[in-house]
Enzyme design. Structure first.
Site, short mmCIF file in Angstrom:
data_model
loop_
_atom_site.label_atom_id
_atom_site.label_comp_id
_atom_site.label_asym_id
_atom_site.label_seq_id
_atom_site.Cartn_x
_atom_site.Cartn_y
_atom_site.Cartn_z
N ARG A 23 1.15 -1.05 0.03
CA ARG A 23 0.13 -0.10 0.33
C ARG A 23 1.15 1.26 0.09
NH1 ARG A 23 -5.20 0.09 1.29
NH2 ARG A 23 -6.72 -2.20 0.92
N ARG A 27 -3.36 6.77 1.24
CA ARG A 27 -3.04 7.78 1.87
C ARG A 27 -2.11 8.61 3.13
NH1 ARG A 27 -8.32 5.26 3.71
NH2 ARG A 27 -6.94 2.96 3.19
N ARG A 36 -6.10 13.11 -4.44
CA ARG A 36 -7.97 12.39 -3.85
C ARG A 36 -8.78 13.21 -3.67
NH1 ARG A 36 -11.89 10.90 -2.51
NH2 ARG A 36 -12.12 8.46 -1.42
N ASP A 72 -6.61 -1.45 -6.98
CA ASP A 72 -7.81 -2.62 -6.23
C ASP A 72 -7.81 -3.47 -6.23
OD1 ASP A 72 -8.35 -1.41 -3.10
OD2 ASP A 72 -9.98 -3.04 -3.95
N TYR A 147 -15.35 -10.08 -0.14
CA TYR A 147 -16.47 -8.92 -0.47
C TYR A 147 -18.05 -8.90 -1.60
CZ TYR A 147 -12.67 -5.98 1.32
OH TYR A 147 -11.71 -6.08 2.31
O1 1CP Z 1 -0.45 -1.64 -2.73
C1 1CP Z 1 -0.51 -0.49 -3.53
O2 1CP Z 1 0.29 0.82 -3.17
C2 1CP Z 1 -1.44 -0.05 -4.77
C3 1CP Z 1 -2.54 0.49 -4.74
C4 1CP Z 1 -3.92 -1.16 -3.83
C5 1CP Z 1 -3.72 -1.99 -3.27
C6 1CP Z 1 -2.90 -3.67 -3.44
C7 1CP Z 1 -4.73 -0.38 -2.94
C8 1CP Z 1 -5.25 1.23 -3.22
N1 1CP Z 1 -5.71 -1.52 -2.92
C9 1CP Z 1 -4.86 -2.65 -2.79
C10 1CP Z 1 -5.41 -3.93 -2.74
C11 1CP Z 1 -6.76 -4.50 -1.48
N2 1CP Z 1 -7.84 -3.54 -1.42
C12 1CP Z 1 -6.32 -5.33 -0.76
C13 1CP Z 1 -5.73 -6.37 -0.85
C14 1CP Z 1 -4.40 -5.87 0.15
C15 1CP Z 1 -4.70 -5.57 1.83
O3 1CP Z 1 -4.95 -6.56 2.47
O4 1CP Z 1 -5.16 -4.58 2.25
C16 1CP Z 1 -7.55 -4.78 0.13
C17 1CP Z 1 -7.96 -5.73 0.54
C18 1CP Z 1 -8.27 -4.47 -0.67
C19 1CP Z 1 -9.90 -3.14 -0.17
C20 1CP Z 1 -9.43 -2.08 -0.29
N3 1CP Z 1 -9.83 -0.97 -0.59
C21 1CP Z 1 -9.58 -1.26 1.47
C22 1CP Z 1 -9.27 -1.98 2.34
C23 1CP Z 1 -10.63 -1.89 3.49
C24 1CP Z 1 -11.83 -2.73 3.89
O5 1CP Z 1 -13.50 -1.85 3.96
O6 1CP Z 1 -12.16 -3.86 3.61
C25 1CP Z 1 -10.06 0.31 1.06
C26 1CP Z 1 -9.64 0.53 1.88
C27 1CP Z 1 -9.89 0.00 -0.08
C28 1CP Z 1 -10.06 1.84 -1.07
C29 1CP Z 1 -8.54 1.72 -0.84
N4 1CP Z 1 -7.44 0.84 -2.01
C30 1CP Z 1 -6.56 1.28 -2.26
C31 1CP Z 1 -6.39 2.74 -1.50
C32 1CP Z 1 -5.42 4.09 -1.72
C33 1CP Z 1 -8.08 2.90 -1.34
C34 1CP Z 1 -8.07 4.49 -0.62
C35 1CP Z 1 -8.86 5.24 -0.95
C36 1CP Z 1 -9.37 6.15 -1.01
O7 1CP Z 1 -8.17 6.89 -0.82
O8 1CP Z 1 -10.32 6.98 -0.51
#
Ligand code: 1CP
Length: 345
Positions: A23, A27, A36, A72, A147
């Site tokens: 990640r 953020r 953003r 994502d 999901y």
């Molecule tokens: O790693 C990186 O820098 C690339 C970006 C990336 C990746 C690999 C994002 C950006 N998401 C993911 C994969 C992802 N998404 C996973 C697997 C990795 C992990 O376990 O952390 C998961 C579980 C998600 C699901 C997801 N999408 C969440 C998790 C919380 C939940 O409610 O289940 C969230 C917060 C998101 C949105 C998201 N994805 C990525 C970002 C930067 C964000 C936040 C978006 C924003 O700016 O509001």
């Protein structure tokens, strides 16, 4: 040309350990938050211009050894025609819980799954100019199913676990469809410039050993061996899953990402670093330690480097970096890794 990550993944002894951060585009970076403010997360993923910029943001700040494409876990799900949005995590308003909705899913041709993400990979590859490797990724079938069936993140995903208990055949069909999706999607990312594919099994920790063995692992074996047949290097990351190491250590992948709960040095003792079935290990500093600041981060990094042999180790956190982490903690981590004496010296 910096291909430290790729060489370490394939078992070579390298001049130092590679480092990237799960990640890393996101953020905790002020420049991400700035962009953003003007765009939704969906708009940022859908625009190769914005996604390329965000992917490269951490690379401009820190000398990391890999970029991970900004997208994502849910990105390939659009191609299945299942509606979803983000708040901030994925929300699926009509979760898939019956036979009709699961059996109606169709996987389109690889090129059609995520064209914007493929274009982002091509642009990032150019933008990196060989300074670092490029990681593409997919969610593991179980973690995407989480999901789709639950409709949102968190709280143990009871509807997902109930579906497995209620109808193993239907559950198997869902995972099989998602495995085909992930395989096609990952191969196309490799064709678009990814050097490595990481499979995120973020919710593997919810599974019992028996359910993982009987109902999840066979799909992962098909996915990972399908990628291996194409010569695509892979890392498999299972979150919250130290109890599954006996299973994951034999998966057909090149690297195994360990979450922060696992004892990395102990894992190294039971997972071969040479010969048949060898694996590079990735991880696994507790992401919360970075919240405690640069000094605590430096201590944790030093402990990891002291206890885990450098050969066959990619440094990372044991899960994604948190939005509240101070930038100085990341600098401290980079410094600790860069200041270590040479691996083969
Ligand atoms: O790693 C990186 O820098 C690339 C970006 C990336 C990746 C690999 C994002 C950006 N998401 C993911 C994969 C992802 N998404 C996973 C697997 C990795 C992990 O376990 O952390 C998961 C579980 C998600 C699901 C997801 N999408 C969440 C998790 C919380 C939940 O409610 O289940 C969230 C917060 C998101 C949105 C998201 N994805 C990525 C970002 C930067 C964000 C936040 C978006 C924003 O700016 O509001």
């Amino acid at each position: 040309m910096n291909d430290l990550l790729l060489r370490t993944l394939m078992g070579e002894k390298t001049e130092r350990r590679p480092l990237w951060i799960m990640r890393q585009a996101g953020r905790y970076l002020p420049e991400y938050r700035e962009l953003r403010k003007k765009n939704t997360f969906e708009e940022m993923c859908a625009s190769p211009d914005l996604a390329t910029e965000v992917t490269l943001q951490p690379m401009a700040r820190f000398p990391l050894d890999a970029a991970i494409v900004f997208a994502d876990l849910m990105t390939p799900v659009s191609a299945l025609g299942v509606p979803f949005h983000f708040n901030p995590g994925p929300i699926v308003p009509n979760p898939l819980r019956d036979a009709a909705s699961i059996r109606n899913l169709r996987v389109p041709a690889a090129e059609e799954i995520a064209p914007a993400m493929y274009e982002t990979l091509r642009r990032v590859k150019k933008g990196l100019e060989g300074r670092a490797n490029l990681i593409g990724f997919a969610g593991a079938p179980w973690s995407i199913a989480a999901y789709l069936v639950e409709g949102k993140g968190g709280k143990g995903f009871p509807f997902l676990r109930a579906l497995l208990a209620e109808d193993e055949v239907l559950f198997g069909e869902l995972l099989s469809t998602l495995t085909t999706l992930c395989l096609e999607f990952s191969i196309e990312q490799y064709r678009s410039g990814a050097d490595v594919i990481q499979i995120f099994d973020s919710w593997a920790g919810l599974l019992s050993v028996k359910n993982y063995t009987d109902h999840v692992e066979p799909h992962l074996i098909r996915l990972l061996s399908g990628l291996r047949e194409k010569g695509i290097p892979t890392i498999y990351f299972a979150q919250g899953a130290p109890h599954l190491t006996e299973n994951t250590k034999t998966l057909p992948c090149d690297g195994l990402g360990l979450c922060w709960r696992s004892d990395m040095a102990e894992a190294r003792n039971v997972i071969p670093n040479e010969g048949e079935g060898r694996k590079t290990l990735q991880g696994n500093i507790d992401p919360a330690i970075l919240l405690a600041g640069p000094e605590a981060t430096k201590r944790a990094a030093a402990e990891l480097l002291r206890t885990v042999p450098a050969h066959g180790h990619i440094v990372n956190l044991g899960h994604g970096i948190m939005p509240e982490v101070p930038i100085d903690s990341v600098h401290a981590l980079v410094e600790a890794v860069h200041n270590e004496a040479g691996v083969s010296a």
